[in-house]
Scaffold this motif. Structure first.
Motif, PDB file in Angstrom:
ATOM      1  N   GLY A 352       0.835  -1.188   0.000  1.00  0.00           N
ATOM      2  CA  GLY A 352       0.000   0.000   0.000  1.00  0.00           C
ATOM      3  C   GLY A 352       0.875   1.245   0.000  1.00  0.00           C
ATOM      4  O   GLY A 352       1.876   1.292   0.709  1.00  0.00           O
ATOM      5  N   ILE A 353       0.504   2.230  -0.789  1.00  0.00           N
ATOM      6  CA  ILE A 353       1.175   3.532  -0.701  1.00  0.00           C
ATOM      7  C   ILE A 353       0.129   4.510  -0.214  1.00  0.00           C
ATOM      8  O   ILE A 353      -0.856   4.769  -0.902  1.00  0.00           O
ATOM      9  CB  ILE A 353       1.751   3.961  -2.051  1.00  0.00           C
ATOM     10  N   VAL A 354       0.325   5.001   0.993  1.00  0.00           N
ATOM     11  CA  VAL A 354      -0.708   5.798   1.645  1.00  0.00           C
ATOM     12  C   VAL A 354      -0.178   7.191   1.922  1.00  0.00           C
ATOM     13  O   VAL A 354       0.999   7.374   2.240  1.00  0.00           O
ATOM     14  CB  VAL A 354      -1.108   5.165   3.000  1.00  0.00           C
ATOM     15  N   GLY A 355      -1.058   8.162   1.855  1.00  0.00           N
ATOM     16  CA  GLY A 355      -0.658   9.512   2.202  1.00  0.00           C
ATOM     17  C   GLY A 355      -1.781  10.453   1.848  1.00  0.00           C
ATOM     18  O   GLY A 355      -2.661  10.105   1.054  1.00  0.00           O
ATOM     19  N   GLU A 356      -1.752  11.639   2.447  1.00  0.00           N
ATOM     20  CA  GLU A 356      -2.809  12.594   2.156  1.00  0.00           C
ATOM     21  C   GLU A 356      -2.707  13.020   0.692  1.00  0.00           C
ATOM     22  O   GLU A 356      -1.692  12.775   0.031  1.00  0.00           O
ATOM     23  CB  GLU A 356      -2.662  13.822   3.071  1.00  0.00           C
ATOM     24  N   SER A 357      -3.740  13.675   0.216  1.00  0.00           N
ATOM     25  CA  SER A 357      -3.741  14.137  -1.153  1.00  0.00           C
ATOM     26  C   SER A 357      -2.576  15.100  -1.366  1.00  0.00           C
ATOM     27  O   SER A 357      -2.316  15.950  -0.528  1.00  0.00           O
ATOM     28  CB  SER A 357      -5.066  14.818  -1.441  1.00  0.00           C
ATOM     29  N   GLY A 358      -1.886  14.936  -2.475  1.00  0.00           N
ATOM     30  CA  GLY A 358      -0.766  15.819  -2.773  1.00  0.00           C
ATOM     31  C   GLY A 358       0.550  15.375  -2.173  1.00  0.00           C
ATOM     32  O   GLY A 358       1.555  16.073  -2.268  1.00  0.00           O
ATOM     33  N   SER A 359       0.591  14.196  -1.575  1.00  0.00           N
ATOM     34  CA  SER A 359       1.823  13.764  -0.925  1.00  0.00           C
ATOM     35  C   SER A 359       2.821  13.153  -1.906  1.00  0.00           C
ATOM     36  O   SER A 359       3.926  12.812  -1.527  1.00  0.00           O
ATOM     37  CB  SER A 359       1.500  12.764   0.196  1.00  0.00           C
ATOM     38  N   GLY A 360       2.424  12.990  -3.147  1.00  0.00           N
ATOM     39  CA  GLY A 360       3.369  12.515  -4.154  1.00  0.00           C
ATOM     40  C   GLY A 360       3.155  11.082  -4.580  1.00  0.00           C
ATOM     41  O   GLY A 360       3.966  10.508  -5.296  1.00  0.00           O
ATOM     42  N   LYS A 361       2.029  10.492  -4.198  1.00  0.00           N
ATOM     43  CA  LYS A 361       1.778   9.089  -4.511  1.00  0.00           C
ATOM     44  C   LYS A 361       1.666   8.871  -6.023  1.00  0.00           C
ATOM     45  O   LYS A 361       2.324   7.997  -6.580  1.00  0.00           O
ATOM     46  CB  LYS A 361       0.477   8.623  -3.828  1.00  0.00           C
ATOM     47  N   SER A 362       0.830   9.684  -6.640  1.00  0.00           N
ATOM     48  CA  SER A 362       0.626   9.478  -8.077  1.00  0.00           C
ATOM     49  C   SER A 362       1.898   9.780  -8.860  1.00  0.00           C
ATOM     50  O   SER A 362       2.192   9.107  -9.850  1.00  0.00           O
ATOM     51  CB  SER A 362      -0.515  10.359  -8.583  1.00  0.00           C
ATOM     52  N   GLN A 363       2.645  10.766  -8.431  1.00  0.00           N
ATOM     53  CA  GLN A 363       3.903  11.080  -9.131  1.00  0.00           C
ATOM     54  C   GLN A 363       4.831   9.876  -9.071  1.00  0.00           C
ATOM     55  O   GLN A 363       5.538   9.579 -10.040  1.00  0.00           O
ATOM     56  CB  GLN A 363       4.583  12.311  -8.517  1.00  0.00           C
ATOM     57  N   THR A 364       4.836   9.200  -7.944  1.00  0.00           N
ATOM     58  CA  THR A 364       5.668   8.006  -7.799  1.00  0.00           C
ATOM     59  C   THR A 364       5.214   6.925  -8.779  1.00  0.00           C
ATOM     60  O   THR A 364       6.025   6.317  -9.474  1.00  0.00           O
ATOM     61  CB  THR A 364       5.562   7.486  -6.349  1.00  0.00           C
ATOM     62  N   VAL A 365       3.900   6.737  -8.837  1.00  0.00           N
ATOM     63  CA  VAL A 365       3.360   5.730  -9.754  1.00  0.00           C
ATOM     64  C   VAL A 365       3.670   6.084 -11.202  1.00  0.00           C
ATOM     65  O   VAL A 365       4.137   5.244 -11.981  1.00  0.00           O
ATOM     66  CB  VAL A 365       1.826   5.615  -9.555  1.00  0.00           C
ATOM     67  N   PHE A 366       3.418   7.339 -11.573  1.00  0.00           N
ATOM     68  CA  PHE A 366       3.677   7.744 -12.955  1.00  0.00           C
ATOM     69  C   PHE A 366       5.144   7.516 -13.307  1.00  0.00           C
ATOM     70  O   PHE A 366       5.471   7.090 -14.418  1.00  0.00           O
ATOM     71  CB  PHE A 366       3.330   9.229 -13.168  1.00  0.00           C
ATOM     72  N   SER A 367       6.044   7.802 -12.361  1.00  0.00           N
ATOM     73  CA  SER A 367       7.466   7.608 -12.627  1.00  0.00           C
ATOM     74  C   SER A 367       7.771   6.126 -12.839  1.00  0.00           C
ATOM     75  O   SER A 367       8.560   5.764 -13.712  1.00  0.00           O
ATOM     76  CB  SER A 367       8.322   8.123 -11.466  1.00  0.00           C
ATOM     77  N   LEU A 368       7.141   5.294 -12.023  1.00  0.00           N
ATOM     78  CA  LEU A 368       7.345   3.851 -12.148  1.00  0.00           C
ATOM     79  C   LEU A 368       6.897   3.367 -13.524  1.00  0.00           C
ATOM     80  O   LEU A 368       7.559   2.572 -14.178  1.00  0.00           O
ATOM     81  CB  LEU A 368       6.560   3.133 -11.047  1.00  0.00           C
TER      82      LEU A 368
END
Ligand code: ADP
Ligand code: MG
Length: 597
Positions: A352-368
């Protein structure tokens, strides 16, 4: 806490189908009409004012009147009585066909799925053969050979409907077969018959009901068609025969055609509406998911010690990110939004990658995925997917991983489906281009995948446009597309955020099942710790573009090291995370739509 979440979602689900069906206007209205039709059929001997075959030449082609409410037909028989008795004929015929289909198809399907091997091969061969035979021709031959015996004709129709039931029962039984609780039942000494009765049948009955609603309509149409053509005994009052009479007198007595046509049209329409309303509500839940925790723990111990970060050699990891930084070109220079994070995943692990909105989760996924939005720039010491370093790959090679090695499920199912194309087209095209399947096979695969993800009538959904299906179904469609290539890593970015609560639980359960079945590593991005508790082995907590905590789910729930993590857990569990705020945030950041190739 996990238990509490599971119990709540289970309750929400149990309440659902029958009630939600009645609460929908389409459900309530169609059910009422069907009940009415069935009552008319059952009570025909009492409702019918005259003998339907009694000829009274005085009322030949008579208009509606006080004695004969709907008038007389061209042979001088009372139209209302024939219409009422015709209802019984229609229902009886449909019942014969459906019962034959169910009685032959369901046990064969359950046996094929449950026993596998030769049983499966033989039953599947018969089912395929039946589907390949042109049923209409056989039907006409049977009609000719039996002097158009009504009962035998309808049973033949049922035999040709059996493969539909067979496939549903088989796939449900297959899904149930290898569950730990089935083993437990066997160990407990239950016979195969008892086990199938108890576990498999509870899994198949909902899709069978839906299939029945749809096939009953088809049987009625076929039956009326045959009688319209004059195939069948003249002494049996039927809507088809009435339509024949009406058709021949259409210009002078249009009402003679109108009554039976309306009765048939309304009944078939009602069944179709019921079927598709039910299909929208009932999700074929293979009762698999509940029991997965044990086997998942096994995977986890084999691959990942308790502490978490970077424990797998890069070439053994399902995914690994080393020192990832993401920045965007802004007015006053670059703005860094992800500040050098590292994480890895074992094969078959659920992270699980958890964090409030804007914490960088999607950026991490997009980079992956190698799909950063325009203006974004990522650097990393290395990114491995399925043991291969991807940052040094050419862009074509890297893009080639998508759909085969990595599957991706977006947050907004609807906006990730093109409204201009059918679902079928959108599933089949990628299968052809990515997996290089020939068209027919791609289509078969797509239908099978739709069936696997719990869509009851895949053929209908294949021909539907995105606006014709619900959000939950759309997400299932995207999941089907994402796993069709059997990726070793499935990445889901907030897969349930846009869905309503009951559907959320079902989609999570589906993801968990598929992860088990295909032994994929699954990365679930979420702001909701409830999702984590439900599905994940390990969690990475992100804040402001940094990883602030990593750990096993139990450990993070029990003793979060960071106050921030504790807050996220509390917010998720008491439901106080404000949806609208999160949604607003989400809309600000980029969705995959803009970056999809
Ligand atoms: P989340 O954890 O909600 O998925 P994101 O990874 O989408 O967060 O976003 C992380 C940060 O990156 C946010 O502060 C967001 O404002 C910023 N960001 C996202 N997309 C862009 C963009 N296209 N341009 C500039 N900043 C962006
Ligand atoms: Mg996001």
């Amino acid at each position: 806490m996990t238990a509490a979440i599971n119990i709540e979602t289970a309750k929400a689900r149990r309440e659902s189908v029958a009630r939600r069906f009645i609460r929908r206007p389409a459900g309530a209205v169609s059910l009422s009409i069907l009940v009415l039709v069935v009552l008319v059929g059952l009570l025909a001997p009492w409702l019918s004012p005259y003998d339907p075959n009694f000829v009274n030449l005085k009322i030949t082609k008579a208009p509606p009147g006080a004695d004969h409410w709907l008038g007389g037909d061209s042979s001088g028989r009372d139209v209302l009585s024939r219409l009422i008795w015709g209802t019984q004929t229609t229902l009886y015929g449909a019942l014969l066909a459906v019962a034959t289909g169910v009685i032959t198809g369901v046990p064969a399907g359950v046996a094929a799925g449950y026993f596998g091997r030769a049983t499966d091969r033989i039953c599947t061969w018969i089912s395929d053969a039946l589907q390949a035979i042109p049923g209409m021709i056989i039907l006409l031959i049977v009609a000719a050979g039996t002097g158009a015996d009504f009962t035998i004709i309808m049973i033949t129709v049922g035999v040709f409907m059996a493969p539909g039931y067979f496939r549903i029962a088989r796939s449900a039984a297959l899904a149930v077969r290898n569950e730990p609780y089935i083993d437990a039942a066997r160990v407990a000494g239950l016979t195969d018959l008892r086990i199938m009765g108890r576990h498999v049948v509870t899994a198949v009955y909902a899709p069978i009901i839906i299939q029945t609603a749809l096939t009953a309509g088809i049987a009625m149409g076929l039956q009326a068609g045959l009688q319209f053509l004059g195939i069948g005994s003249a002494s049996i009052p039927s809507w088809g025969a009435m339509m024949n009479d009406g058709f021949r007198n259409m210009l002078t007595e249009p009402l003679l055609l109108l009554w039976p046509a309306a009765a048939l049209g309304i009944t078939i329409a009602v069944l179709a509406v019921m079927g598709s309303t039910l299909a929208d509500l009932v999700v074929v839940r293979k009762p698999a998911a509940r029991s997965t925790r044990k086997s998942r723990q096994r995977t986890r111990r084999e691959f990942a010690p308790a502490t978490g970060m970077m424990v797998h050699a890069p070439e053994k990891a399902a995914a690994r990110i080393e020192n990832l930084r993401v920045s965007y070109a802004g007015h006053g220079g670059d703005v860094e939004v992800v500040h050098g994070i590292s994480l890895d995943m074992a094969p078959g692990e659920v992270l699980g990658i958890v964090g409030e909105s804007g914490s960088g989760k999607s950026q991490t996924v997009f980079s992956l995925l190698g799909l950063l939005p325009a203006g974004g720039h990522a650097t990393a010491d290395g990114i491995w997917i399925d043991g291969r370093e991807v940052t040094r790959m050419g862009s074509a090679e890297r893009a080639g991983l998508l759909g085969r090695t990595i599957g991706y499920i977006p947050q907004e199912p609807m906006s990730n489906l093109d409204p201009c194309y059918t679902i079928g087209h959108q599933l089949v095209e990628p299968l052809r281009s990515v997996l290089k399947l020939p068209r027919a096979e791609a289509r078969r695969t797509a239908v099978a995948m739709l069936e696997r993800v719990g869509i009851v009538d895949p053929e209908r959904v294949m021909n539907s446009y995105p606006h014709q299906i619900s959000g939950g179904m759309a997400q299932r469609v995207l999941i089907a597309g994402a796993v069709a290539g059997r990726p070793s890593l499935l990445v889901a970015d907030e897969p349930t955020t846009a869905l309503d609560v009951t559907v959320q639980a079902e989609v999570l359960e589906l993801l968990r099942e598929l992860q088990q079945e295909y032994n994929m590593a699954l990365m679930i991005v979420t702001h909701n710790f409830g999702v984590v508790a439900d599905v994940c082995d390990r969690v990475v907590v992100m804040q402001h573009g940094n990883i602030v905590e990593v750990g096993e789910v139990e450990q993070i729930f029990g003793r979060p090291a960071q106050a921030y993590t504790g807050e996220l857990i509390r917010a998720s569990l008491d439901g106080s995370d404000s949806r609208s705020q999160l949604d607003a945030q989400w809309n600000k950041s980029n969705s995959m739509q803009e970056v999809a190739p």
